[in-house]
Design an enzyme around this catalytic site. Structure first.
Site, mmCIF file in Angstrom:
data_model
loop_
_atom_site.group_PDB
_atom_site.id
_atom_site.type_symbol
_atom_site.label_atom_id
_atom_site.label_comp_id
_atom_site.label_asym_id
_atom_site.label_seq_id
_atom_site.Cartn_x
_atom_site.Cartn_y
_atom_site.Cartn_z
ATOM 1 N N TRP A 55 0.840 -1.200 0.000
ATOM 2 C CA TRP A 55 0.000 0.000 0.000
ATOM 3 C C TRP A 55 0.868 1.241 0.000
ATOM 4 C CZ3 TRP A 55 -5.068 1.905 0.562
ATOM 5 C CH2 TRP A 55 -5.178 3.181 1.107
ATOM 6 N N ASP A 58 0.394 9.089 0.989
ATOM 7 C CA ASP A 58 0.961 10.424 0.787
ATOM 8 C C ASP A 58 2.436 10.414 0.372
ATOM 9 O OD1 ASP A 58 -1.461 10.794 2.016
ATOM 10 O OD2 ASP A 58 -0.652 11.766 3.800
ATOM 11 N N TRP A 82 -4.151 0.293 4.311
ATOM 12 C CA TRP A 82 -3.437 1.147 5.264
ATOM 13 C C TRP A 82 -3.171 0.370 6.551
ATOM 14 C CZ3 TRP A 82 -3.210 3.175 10.043
ATOM 15 C CH2 TRP A 82 -2.512 4.369 10.232
ATOM 16 N N SER A 116 2.980 11.168 7.701
ATOM 17 C CA SER A 116 3.475 12.027 6.629
ATOM 18 C C SER A 116 4.376 13.138 7.163
ATOM 19 C CB SER A 116 2.303 12.655 5.876
ATOM 20 O OG SER A 116 1.528 11.658 5.275
#
Length: 795
Positions: A55, A58, A82, A116
């Site tokens: 997967w 961002d 996720w 992120s």
């Protein structure tokens, strides 16, 4: 709708449970968990980046560093949904040809919540983190505060600064730090999304990337997640641009502490579906591009296959243009796309009707179309392109300009004068639509049917006619498979295999062969020094090939499980050296060729173990050879080794993996491992440079037996210099030891007295006595992780 979007996005990024089995350990870092692929699966983008497997979401920490573009991204390498976020990593020389690299940040190895974040290249070493010749890559992550991670080996490994402790503490919910250089004030600026009673960013400044000062806050309902802050010129004047994950942005100014704009109503730079898992989200721009461009990539969540989820948009260069509504961003695919162009067809001044299709007869899978239509005299209600069309009139997707509705691809669109222009990038799972010199852009995911019967293109006009001023069709080749993922080498490609299967594994390039198999670079030479690391798994032999033809005929120096190091060419064994060769252990060979003379060194020994002459081949390719079974090769390099040491015969590994890069000897072990020379000593002065890349400890071993039992003086990441022997810590000196930083240790042993100096200090940090070992071998130790060693001397 906005509130619902915020709730859903927050749940998406924060509330999905993490799988603890996905965390790693320092001895296994850097992880490369990817199954082989040719990137040819249905719906897999051929020029849009997707992770080799797993997967992705961002983009994170996009930088140009040390000659390569680095694309980091939120990643679950162990599944298609996720879960437990890692930072994936890929590199490219040109923003087009991407190569999957091992994991950059890994839970269990790097502390904190690895969500992120941003990244920069500290080319002026403002942080003081630089330890070698390469510019440090510094990245930022964590939630409810910010931690700093850095790499001094161009992204091969990352260390956590200050043990991963947050350098910024934010009591409210926060995430997604992003950093930019403020050239006017010579400072770093960070924006972090935080929920201080609503959406917005906290702004911090720093002179050195490590100590940060809160400067101000910019609050806005639209400013949710993954902010990006960058500077673009408008008519020669720099403008500051602040963006959100949802593609919205404002243009303003920054005075060193505060961001301001006189147009607070945001605009959208992309009209895709801008929510988590949509077709355009969390865009980020590259730091330190060599030509000063602001280049952007975003996450497209709608692309899925049997082994991967998600892809990135094709890189675009951003610009600013003025308008009555204020400055607007333009997005233009980077010019490096030209490197993929194959055959091209063009048209000029053609009338398009319901039955006249200028693109008739073209079959294509991945391609670009540019076209300009003249609205003067146009009677068609709508016109456009049916992509991947079939003989029954169906198509996988249409891109239509509707004159009545005033829409392009279903989005509001205002033509420029009397002209409509379109630029389409068509990939197997992606479609990107551009118009208006980049003012209009839509990123989409489309599962295009790549079967030959579905590769038609139909240019149509419904309800009348329209004049096509000009158009160009260009077939685009695949961008995959042009570089090495895990094989470290300074030899240029492309590489090719003559037989067998060669795949990427964490330890390098692994071959499986039934007979002789060669893996050959494009690089050729006559006289040179060539070296590499070789490990027999089940294979009979593995070696370094040189002066070879494209088929592999040339010289090979190998290790053979029969218990020899051998120099051979087709039809002749030139010379051999008897020595035990153990499967599963890594050996380092060095070859030097001078005319007809060929010398071979084993495991960094001072004297060659083979010194022979042969005139069959005077020049040819470099590569590797594996014979009958599986073996792994790594660090195939020309030039000198980075492991400089005192004179010795071949070194012997006792546990762990010991490999040589052009910069250092690199050691990796899950517990204690030793690398022993054949030098013995009683009283000595022994010193060298040591770095804990990740893990616990690395040290100088002396007065040791063949199993490594003796004395070791080490640096320990818990914060100590330690002198120990099996069963006893003799003495310790408490001092911070930073992973990734190089320390110089010096040991002096005189009888029972043992002294240890740190970093060339004038006084020893340890002065102790022990009588257990009076003499023995001199070598190295690593414990529970990875270490780098350089410049060993004995006096």
């Amino acid at each position: 709708m906005r509130a619902l979007l915020v709730v859903l996005a927050t749940a998406f990024t924060l509330l999905v449970p993490a799988g603890p089995a996905s965390a790693g350990t320092a001895p296994d870092y850097a992880e490369f968990p990817y199954a082989p692929t040719t990137y040819a699966e249905p719906f897999r983008g051929q020029f849009h980046f997707s992770s080799q497997s797993g997967w992705m979401n961002d983009p994170n920490g996009l930088v140009f560093a040390n000659g390569l573009y680095h694309f980091f991204y939120q990643h679950n390498p162990h599944g298609l949904e996720w879960d437990t976020m890692h930072w994936g990593h890929a590199t490219s020389p040109d923003l087009v040809h991407w190569t999957q690299k091992p994991i950059a940040l890994e839970p269990g190895v790097h502390p904190g919540t690895l969500f992120s974040g941003g990244g920069i290249v500290d080319k002026f070493n403002t942080s003081g983190l630089k330890t070698g010749a390469l510019d440090p890559i510094v990245v930022f992550s964590n939630t409810n505060g910010v931690s700093v991670f850095y790499s001094n080996d161009n992204g091969r490994s990352f260390q956590a600064y200050d043990g991963g402790r947050k350098q910024i503490e934010i009591p409210e919910e926060s995430r997604d730090p992003n950093v930019v250089w403020d050239a006017d004030r010579r400072q770093w600026v960070m924006v972090v999304w935080s929920n201080r009673g609503g959406n917005g960013v906290d702004i911090y400044t720093s002179p050195n990337l490590l100590q940060w000062t809160f400067a101000s806050r910019y609050a806005a309902d639209w400013l949710f997640e993954c902010p990006d802050l960058f500077v673009l010129p408008l008519d020669g004047t720099p403008q500051w641009v602040l963006t959100s994950a949802t593609s919205e942005y404002v243009v303003g100014s920054f005075d060193g502490t505060t961001f301001r704009t006189d147009r607070p109503q945001p605009k959208k730079m992309n009209l895709g579906t801008t929510f988590p898992g949509g077709t355009f989200y969390a865009a980020e721009s590259f730091d330190n591009t060599p030509d000063g461009r602001v280049v952007q990539m975003a996450w497209q969540g709608g692309n899925r296959g049997g082994s991967w989820t998600g892809n990135a948009t094709f890189p675009v260069a951003l610009g600013l243009v003025g308008s009555p509504d204020g400055p607007k961003i333009t997005r233009t695919p980077v010019a490096e796309l030209d490197s993929l162009r194959a055959d091209t067809r063009t048209w000029r001044n053609t009338t398009v009707t319901a039955t006249n299709n200028p693109f008739a007869g073209i079959l294509a899978d991945t391609y670009e179309i540019t076209a300009r239509f003249d609205l003067r005299g146009a009677t068609a209600q709508e016109f456009g392109f049916a992509l991947h069309s079939r003989s029954d009139g169906t198509a996988d997707r249409t891109v239509t300009y509707d004159r009545v509705a005033g829409t392009l691809y279903g989005r509001p669109f205002q033509p420029t004068g009397d002209e409509v222009s379109v630029r389409l990038l068509v990939d197997r799972g992606q479609l990107e639509v551009f118009s208006g010199d980049g003012l209009f852009s839509v990123a989409d995911n489309v599962n295009f049917d790549s079967a030959a019967v579905s590769q038609g293109i139909r240019l149509f006009a419904n309800g009348g006619t329209v004049r096509l001023k000009d158009a160009k069709f260009t077939r685009l080749s695949t961008s995959w498979g042009t570089a090495q993922s895990t094989l470290e080498s300074n030899l240029p490609g492309p590489w090719h295999a003559t037989a067998g299967q060669w795949t990427d594994v964490a330890g390098g390039k692994r071959a499986q062969a039934t007979g002789d198999s060669f893996y050959l670079s494009a690089s050729t030479a006559g006289d040179t020094t060539y070296q590499g690391d070789l490990r027999l798994d089940t294979a009979q032999a593995a070696g370094l090939t040189f002066r070879a033809t494209p088929e592999g005929a040339g010289y090979t120096a190998n290790i053979d499980a029969a218990g020899v190091v051998k120099l051979w060419r087709p039809g002749r064994d030139i010379a051999s050296y008897s020595t035990p060769i153990t499967q599963g252990q890594t050996y380092h060979l060095t070859v030097q060729t001078t005319g007809s003379r060929i010398q071979v060194w084993l495991n960094h020994g001072t004297s060659p173990i083979i010194d022979a002459t042969d005139t069959a081949y005077s020049s040819g390719r470099f590569g590797a050879n594996v014979y009958r079974g599986t073996a792994t090769v790594q660090n195939l390099n020309t030039g000198p080794s980075g492991f400089a040491a005192f004179a010795s015969g071949p070194w012997t590994a006792v546990g762990g993996t010991w490999t040589a890069t052009p910069e250092s000897l690199r050691a990796n072990a899950s517990g204690d491992a030793f690398y022993l020379s054949d030098r013995t000593a009683s009283d000595l002065v022994y010193e060298g440079d040591l770095s804990i890349v990740n893990g616990v400890a690395a040290g100088l071993t002396f007065r040791a037996g063949a199993d490594g039992a003796g004395y070791t003086a080490n640096i320990d990441a818990s914060g100590a210099v330690k002198l120990w022997r099996p069963g006893r810590d003799i003495a310790t000196y408490s001092t911070p030891i930073v992973q990734g930083r190089t320390y110089h240790l010096k040991v002096q042993a005189t009888g029972s007295r043992i002294q240890v100096w740190l970093d060339r200090g004038t006084s020893p940090v340890i002065d102790a006595a022990d009588t257990t070992y009076g003499a023995g071998l001199v070598g190295l130790n690593v414990y529970a992780g990875t270490a780098a060693v350089r410049q060993l001397t004995i006096s």
